[in-house]
Scaffold this motif. Structure first.
Motif, PDB file in Angstrom:
ATOM      1  N   VAL A  26      62.736  58.100  38.025  1.00 23.41           N
ATOM      2  CA  VAL A  26      63.466  59.316  37.670  1.00 23.41           C
ATOM      3  C   VAL A  26      63.090  60.283  36.752  1.00 23.41           C
ATOM      4  N   GLY A  27      62.066  60.284  35.891  1.00 20.39           N
ATOM      5  CA  GLY A  27      61.725  60.906  34.996  1.00 20.39           C
ATOM      6  C   GLY A  27      61.431  60.770  33.812  1.00 20.39           C
ATOM      7  N   GLY A  28      62.149  59.433  33.298  1.00 22.02           N
ATOM      8  CA  GLY A  28      61.754  58.670  32.148  1.00 22.02           C
ATOM      9  C   GLY A  28      62.163  59.689  30.758  1.00 22.02           C
ATOM     10  N   ARG A  29      61.174  60.148  30.127  1.00 23.88           N
ATOM     11  CA  ARG A  29      61.311  60.761  28.714  1.00 23.88           C
ATOM     12  C   ARG A  29      62.537  62.103  28.911  1.00 23.88           C
ATOM     13  N   GLU A  30      62.496  62.625  30.045  1.00 28.19           N
ATOM     14  CA  GLU A  30      63.408  63.645  30.362  1.00 28.19           C
ATOM     15  C   GLU A  30      64.854  63.347  30.273  1.00 28.19           C
ATOM     16  N   VAL A  31      64.936  62.135  30.881  1.00 25.46           N
ATOM     17  CA  VAL A  31      66.332  61.568  31.157  1.00 25.46           C
ATOM     18  C   VAL A  31      66.961  60.845  29.939  1.00 25.46           C
ATOM     19  N   VAL A  32      65.914  60.267  29.004  1.00 25.87           N
ATOM     20  CA  VAL A  32      66.722  59.360  27.953  1.00 25.87           C
ATOM     21  C   VAL A  32      66.557  60.354  26.766  1.00 25.87           C
ATOM     22  N   PRO A  33      67.710  60.088  26.035  1.00 25.21           N
ATOM     23  CA  PRO A  33      67.906  60.868  24.711  1.00 25.21           C
ATOM     24  C   PRO A  33      66.690  60.487  23.716  1.00 25.21           C
ATOM     25  N   SER A  34      66.108  61.379  22.979  1.00 31.28           N
ATOM     26  CA  SER A  34      64.837  61.067  22.099  1.00 31.28           C
ATOM     27  C   SER A  34      65.204  60.288  21.076  1.00 31.28           C
ATOM     28  N   PHE A  35      66.396  59.935  20.626  1.00 32.48           N
ATOM     29  CA  PHE A  35      66.847  59.070  19.383  1.00 32.48           C
ATOM     30  C   PHE A  35      66.311  57.673  19.940  1.00 32.48           C
ATOM     31  N   LEU A  36      66.836  57.349  21.424  1.00 37.92           N
ATOM     32  CA  LEU A  36      66.522  55.937  21.841  1.00 37.92           C
ATOM     33  C   LEU A  36      65.248  55.951  21.588  1.00 37.92           C
ATOM     34  N   PHE A  37      64.035  56.683  21.913  1.00 36.65           N
ATOM     35  CA  PHE A  37      62.669  56.350  21.495  1.00 36.65           C
ATOM     36  C   PHE A  37      62.479  55.744  20.090  1.00 36.65           C
ATOM     37  N   VAL A  39      64.778  54.205  18.302  1.00 34.83           N
ATOM     38  CA  VAL A  39      65.310  52.864  18.288  1.00 34.83           C
ATOM     39  C   VAL A  39      64.235  51.688  18.695  1.00 34.83           C
ATOM     40  N   VAL A  40      63.763  52.166  20.019  1.00 31.85           N
ATOM     41  CA  VAL A  40      62.674  51.393  20.490  1.00 31.85           C
ATOM     42  C   VAL A  40      61.383  51.198  19.774  1.00 31.85           C
ATOM     43  N   ASP A  41      61.129  52.248  19.050  1.00 30.99           N
ATOM     44  CA  ASP A  41      59.904  52.034  18.068  1.00 30.99           C
ATOM     45  C   ASP A  41      59.983  51.205  16.967  1.00 30.99           C
ATOM     46  N   ALA A  42      61.400  51.494  16.601  1.00 30.93           N
ATOM     47  CA  ALA A  42      61.627  50.605  15.472  1.00 30.93           C
ATOM     48  C   ALA A  42      61.623  49.203  15.653  1.00 30.93           C
ATOM     49  N   LEU A  43      62.349  48.714  16.957  1.00 29.07           N
ATOM     50  CA  LEU A  43      62.335  47.482  17.530  1.00 29.07           C
ATOM     51  C   LEU A  43      60.748  46.875  17.772  1.00 29.07           C
ATOM     52  N   ALA A  44      60.104  47.690  18.404  1.00 30.09           N
ATOM     53  CA  ALA A  44      58.656  47.506  18.493  1.00 30.09           C
ATOM     54  C   ALA A  44      57.900  47.163  17.289  1.00 30.09           C
ATOM     55  N   THR A  45      58.112  47.786  16.189  1.00 29.71           N
ATOM     56  CA  THR A  45      57.494  47.410  14.871  1.00 29.71           C
ATOM     57  C   THR A  45      57.855  46.034  14.436  1.00 29.71           C
ATOM     58  N   CYS A  46      59.159  45.730  14.755  1.00 29.76           N
ATOM     59  CA  CYS A  46      59.424  44.473  14.404  1.00 29.76           C
ATOM     60  C   CYS A  46      58.965  43.026  15.285  1.00 29.76           C
ATOM     61  N   ALA A  47      58.748  43.411  16.529  1.00 30.22           N
ATOM     62  CA  ALA A  47      58.544  42.560  17.675  1.00 30.22           C
ATOM     63  C   ALA A  47      57.349  41.419  17.091  1.00 30.22           C
ATOM     64  N   ILE A  48      56.278  42.082  16.589  1.00 27.78           N
ATOM     65  CA  ILE A  48      54.952  41.406  16.456  1.00 27.78           C
ATOM     66  C   ILE A  48      55.134  40.443  15.526  1.00 27.78           C
ATOM     67  N   PRO A  49      55.568  40.833  14.073  1.00 30.26           N
ATOM     68  CA  PRO A  49      55.953  39.937  13.100  1.00 30.26           C
ATOM     69  C   PRO A  49      57.041  38.797  13.493  1.00 30.26           C
ATOM     70  N   LEU A  50      57.900  39.333  14.111  1.00 30.01           N
ATOM     71  CA  LEU A  50      58.822  38.456  14.667  1.00 30.01           C
ATOM     72  C   LEU A  50      58.562  37.379  15.688  1.00 30.01           C
ATOM     73  N   GLY A  51      57.488  37.709  16.654  1.00 32.01           N
ATOM     74  CA  GLY A  51      56.906  37.036  17.619  1.00 32.01           C
ATOM     75  C   GLY A  51      56.000  35.761  16.696  1.00 32.01           C
ATOM     76  N   LEU A  52      55.239  36.241  15.848  1.00 37.40           N
ATOM     77  CA  LEU A  52      54.537  35.349  15.187  1.00 37.40           C
ATOM     78  C   LEU A  52      55.282  34.360  14.333  1.00 37.40           C
ATOM     79  N   LEU A  53      56.383  34.552  13.710  1.00 47.31           N
ATOM     80  CA  LEU A  53      57.186  33.810  13.165  1.00 47.31           C
ATOM     81  C   LEU A  53      57.532  32.625  14.143  1.00 47.31           C
ATOM     82  N   LEU A  54      58.056  33.326  15.336  1.00 44.43           N
ATOM     83  CA  LEU A  54      58.517  32.251  16.461  1.00 44.43           C
ATOM     84  C   LEU A  54      57.502  31.217  16.698  1.00 44.43           C
ATOM     85  N   ILE A  55      56.453  31.692  16.833  1.00 43.38           N
ATOM     86  CA  ILE A  55      55.099  30.871  17.532  1.00 43.38           C
ATOM     87  C   ILE A  55      54.815  29.937  16.329  1.00 43.38           C
TER      88      ILE A  55
END
Length: 165
Positions: A26-37, A39-55
């Motif tokens: 449906v258009g992606g970036r045009e539909v989603v408010p920019s602040f959500l990106f 939030v996603v960037d902040a979560l993505a930054t945490c994902a790899i270290p958290l994944g390594l701890l889980l593993i």
């Protein structure tokens, strides 16, 4: 209960993929408010270290509980499958050069994937679905050890096919 449940199919990663695909249509970036990106960037930054701890925690726990087994049939099968058969299929696909003109990078990605051992994140996935985590650990450790010998070979073959210097 050993019966697979359809409810397990609807999990956060599956829902996230479905939502991402729907937003892309449906258009992606045009539909989603920019602040959500943000939030996603902040979560993505945490994902790899958290994944390594889980593993790391999962591997540590499994190594402590590991049963000693004399046979190495599982490890041998893992090495043959993950370090010989699957890479041979990937390299054969690269050799056929059946990629569209705008996807030349796909051959390079397949060469890298061919050389890789079994992924350690498999332990987290197996534990999430109540699978045999010890088998996953044995496969991962065997393929990590075996890839020291096979990785240079598959990379050399793949780069030769791709004619990369």
């Amino acid at each position: 209960d050993g019966v697979p449940s359809w409810r397990r199919l609807v999990n956060p990663p599956a829902v996230a993929i479905a939502v991402a695909l729907a937003l892309t249509v449906v258009g992606g970036r045009e539909v989603v408010p920019s602040f959500l990106f943000d939030v996603v960037d902040a979560l993505a930054t945490c994902a790899i270290p958290l994944g390594l701890l889980l593993i790391g925690g999962g591997i540590s726990e499994l190594l402590r509980e590991r049963k000693t087994e004399n046979g190495f049939r599982l490890e041998f099968g893992a090495i043959v499958t993950r370090l010989v058969l699957i890479p041979a299929v990937f390299i054969a696909i690269v050799a056929l050069n059946a990629f569209p003109a705008n996807l030349e990078w796909l051959g390079e990605a397949l060469v890298v994937q061919a050389a890789m051992p079994a992924g350690v994140f498999a332990i987290v996935v197996v534990k999430s679905y109540d699978g045999d985590a010890e088998t996953a650990l044995r496969v991962i450790l065997a393929s990590l050890a075996g890839c020291l010998a096979t990785m240079p070979v598959w990379l050399a073959i793949g780069l030769k096919i791709l004619e990369v210097d």
